[in-house]
Scaffold this active site. Structure first.
Site, PDB file in Angstrom:
ATOM      1  N   LEU A   6       0.836  -1.199   0.000  1.00  0.00           N
ATOM      2  CA  LEU A   6       0.000   0.000   0.000  1.00  0.00           C
ATOM      3  C   LEU A   6       0.869   1.246   0.000  1.00  0.00           C
ATOM      4  O   LEU A   6       1.777   1.372   0.824  1.00  0.00           O
ATOM      5  CB  LEU A   6      -0.881  -0.036   1.258  1.00  0.00           C
ATOM      6  N   ARG A  41     -23.178 -12.325  14.819  1.00  0.00           N
ATOM      7  CA  ARG A  41     -22.776 -12.115  16.213  1.00  0.00           C
ATOM      8  C   ARG A  41     -24.000 -12.026  17.105  1.00  0.00           C
ATOM      9  O   ARG A  41     -25.102 -11.701  16.663  1.00  0.00           O
ATOM     10  CB  ARG A  41     -21.914 -10.865  16.340  1.00  0.00           C
ATOM     11  N   TYR A  56      -8.813 -17.411  13.192  1.00  0.00           N
ATOM     12  CA  TYR A  56      -8.852 -16.054  13.744  1.00  0.00           C
ATOM     13  C   TYR A  56      -7.883 -15.939  14.921  1.00  0.00           C
ATOM     14  O   TYR A  56      -7.029 -15.049  14.952  1.00  0.00           O
ATOM     15  CB  TYR A  56     -10.281 -15.740  14.182  1.00  0.00           C
ATOM     16  N   SER A  83     -10.086  -7.069   9.404  1.00  0.00           N
ATOM     17  CA  SER A  83     -10.213  -8.533   9.504  1.00  0.00           C
ATOM     18  C   SER A  83     -11.683  -8.893   9.611  1.00  0.00           C
ATOM     19  O   SER A  83     -12.451  -8.159  10.223  1.00  0.00           O
ATOM     20  CB  SER A  83      -9.501  -9.054  10.763  1.00  0.00           C
TER      21      SER A  83
HETATM   22  N1  UDP Z   1     -24.501 -16.866  20.334  1.00  0.00           N
HETATM   23  C1  UDP Z   1     -25.797 -17.279  20.575  1.00  0.00           C
HETATM   24  N2  UDP Z   1     -26.738 -17.002  19.628  1.00  0.00           N
HETATM   25  C2  UDP Z   1     -26.476 -16.336  18.475  1.00  0.00           C
HETATM   26  C3  UDP Z   1     -25.147 -15.911  18.238  1.00  0.00           C
HETATM   27  C4  UDP Z   1     -24.178 -16.185  19.186  1.00  0.00           C
HETATM   28  O1  UDP Z   1     -26.094 -17.884  21.616  1.00  0.00           O
HETATM   29  O2  UDP Z   1     -27.404 -16.127  17.691  1.00  0.00           O
HETATM   30  C5  UDP Z   1     -23.479 -17.119  21.377  1.00  0.00           C
HETATM   31  C6  UDP Z   1     -22.184 -17.751  20.872  1.00  0.00           C
HETATM   32  O3  UDP Z   1     -22.298 -19.158  20.846  1.00  0.00           O
HETATM   33  C7  UDP Z   1     -21.206 -17.260  21.920  1.00  0.00           C
HETATM   34  C8  UDP Z   1     -21.733 -15.869  22.303  1.00  0.00           C
HETATM   35  O4  UDP Z   1     -23.095 -15.870  21.907  1.00  0.00           O
HETATM   36  O5  UDP Z   1     -21.228 -18.079  23.057  1.00  0.00           O
HETATM   37  C9  UDP Z   1     -21.012 -14.725  21.603  1.00  0.00           C
HETATM   38  O6  UDP Z   1     -20.987 -15.011  20.230  1.00  0.00           O
HETATM   39  P1  UDP Z   1     -20.453 -14.006  19.147  1.00  0.00           P
HETATM   40  O7  UDP Z   1     -20.494 -14.715  17.835  1.00  0.00           O
HETATM   41  O8  UDP Z   1     -21.149 -12.706  19.236  1.00  0.00           O
HETATM   42  O9  UDP Z   1     -18.946 -13.677  19.566  1.00  0.00           O
HETATM   43  P2  UDP Z   1     -17.714 -14.528  20.150  1.00  0.00           P
HETATM   44  O10 UDP Z   1     -17.485 -13.935  21.467  1.00  0.00           O
HETATM   45  O11 UDP Z   1     -18.083 -15.974  20.249  1.00  0.00           O
HETATM   46  O12 UDP Z   1     -16.641 -14.278  19.173  1.00  0.00           O
END
Ligand code: UDP
Length: 316
Positions: A61, A186, A145, A75
């Site tokens: 870049l 998320r 990740y 990311s």
């Molecule tokens: N999770 C959930 N239902 C959803 C999405 C996520 O119960 O629809 C749970 C996921 O299994 C984790 C927590 O919520 O235990 C946070 O998930 P997220 O994907 O937001 O972020 P992480 O901290 O896992 O990267």
């Protein structure tokens, strides 16, 4: 100051760009738009303070003019995104980190790496301090990740040792707010979108797993505090109020005034059981701590999603 934000059209990157501009800085956002969108920066259209370069941060870049800081926030960051694009996610942690360090070196700029609480994996120590080395499955699905970010930290540390480069590493814990993508998978975006639609909220596993949710404006203040300091880190940035996913679901349903029920779904592989930052270091070195309570932040987030899903403004 003139800052380059890798991932500047993303959720966190665009809020950071807003805050930099608000205090009088200029920002060059670099983004391949794979998960970010120009709509996140539309408030700056026609404004000389923000430039968007659509490019892959893994490629070399060139930025003309002065650069005082390079902030690497590029990311995939939601599990759904990084599991769908594993190799791109690894490249964002490896190649893009090296490109960012090289860019900073050419300009004599400070380099800030957005690392993650995922470097602690499924932690065996609570709350997590920066001195904890973590519990990561190196070949599990999430490793694309976790290990990429661990490599990014190692590379940044090596760069500092080798070249005495001005660097900082921050470990960002779950952050939420306006401009989360509705489909990014998320938990906060899923729950808010589900509650507003009156659909069941999907809890993965039994809902006893915990996270500690930081509102985006608090996170941006933390990032700026690190940027403006000489702190090298790694330093945790997150809200130390720990919440179970079941409590989060119930709170979202209540705040949205939603008739939604709760539905259980399988727990994803290697899903961390508990996560909570120890922010002693951020408090003492930066004088920073979050101030937005979860309920207030969720209300703001739900208000934004209501407008956004209803076809309203995409800016917060
Ligand atoms: N999770 C959930 N239902 C959803 C999405 C996520 O119960 O629809 C749970 C996921 O299994 C984790 C927590 O919520 O235990 C946070 O998930 P997220 O994907 O937001 O972020 P992480 O901290 O896992 O990267």
């Amino acid at each position: 100051m003139r800052a380059v934000v890798l991932g500047g059209a993303g959720f966190l990157g665009s809020h950071l760009a807003d805050a930099l501009v608000a205090r009088g800085d200029e920002v060059v956002c670099v983004d391949d738009l794979s998960s970010g969108t120009p709509a996140n920066l539309e408030r700056h259209e026609g404004d000389d303070a923000v430039e968007l370069i659509v490019a892959d941060a893994c490629e070399p870049l060139q930025v003309s003019g002065p650069v005082d800081a390079v902030l690497h926030l590029a990311s995939p960051a939601s599990p759904r995104d990084y599991l769908a694009r594993p190799l791109e996610t690894m490249a964002a942690g490896t190649d893009a980190t090296r490109r960012g360090l090289e860019l900073a070196a050419r300009h004599g700029a400070r380099f800030l790496l957005a690392s993650t609480s995922e470097v602690y994996g499924d932690p065996l120590v609570h709350p997590q301090r920066e001195t904890y080395w973590g519990n990561v499955n190196p070949v599990g699905a999430r490793s694309v990740y976790d290990e990429a970010k661990r490599y990014a930290e190692a590379l940044t540390a090596a760069w500092h040792r080798t070249y005495e480069a001005d660097v900082a590493v921050v470990r960002i814990f779950n952050t939420y707010g306006p401009r989360l993508r509705a489909g990014d998978g998320r938990v906060v975006s899923n729950f808010v979108v589900q509650a507003l639609a009156g659909k069941p909220l999907t809890i993965y596993g039994d809902g006893t797993q915990t996270r500690s949710f930081c509102y985006v404006s608090d996170m941006v203040k933390g990032l700026l505090a690190v940027l403006d300091s000489s702190v090298r880190g790694p330093v945790n940035l997150g809200n130390p109020t720990e919440t179970t996913i079941l409590e989060l679901a119930e709170t979202v349903i209540e705040l949205a005034g939603s008739p939604s029920s709760i539905e259980k779904a399988p727990l994803p592989e290697d899903d961390p059981g508990r996560r909570c930052p120890d922010i002693t270091l951020a408090r003492s070195e930066l004088g920073w701590e979050p101030t937005v309570p979860l309920r207030d932040g969720l209300e703001q987030t739900a208000r934004w999603f209501r407008a956004y899903l209803g076809g309203g403004a995409s800016g917060s």
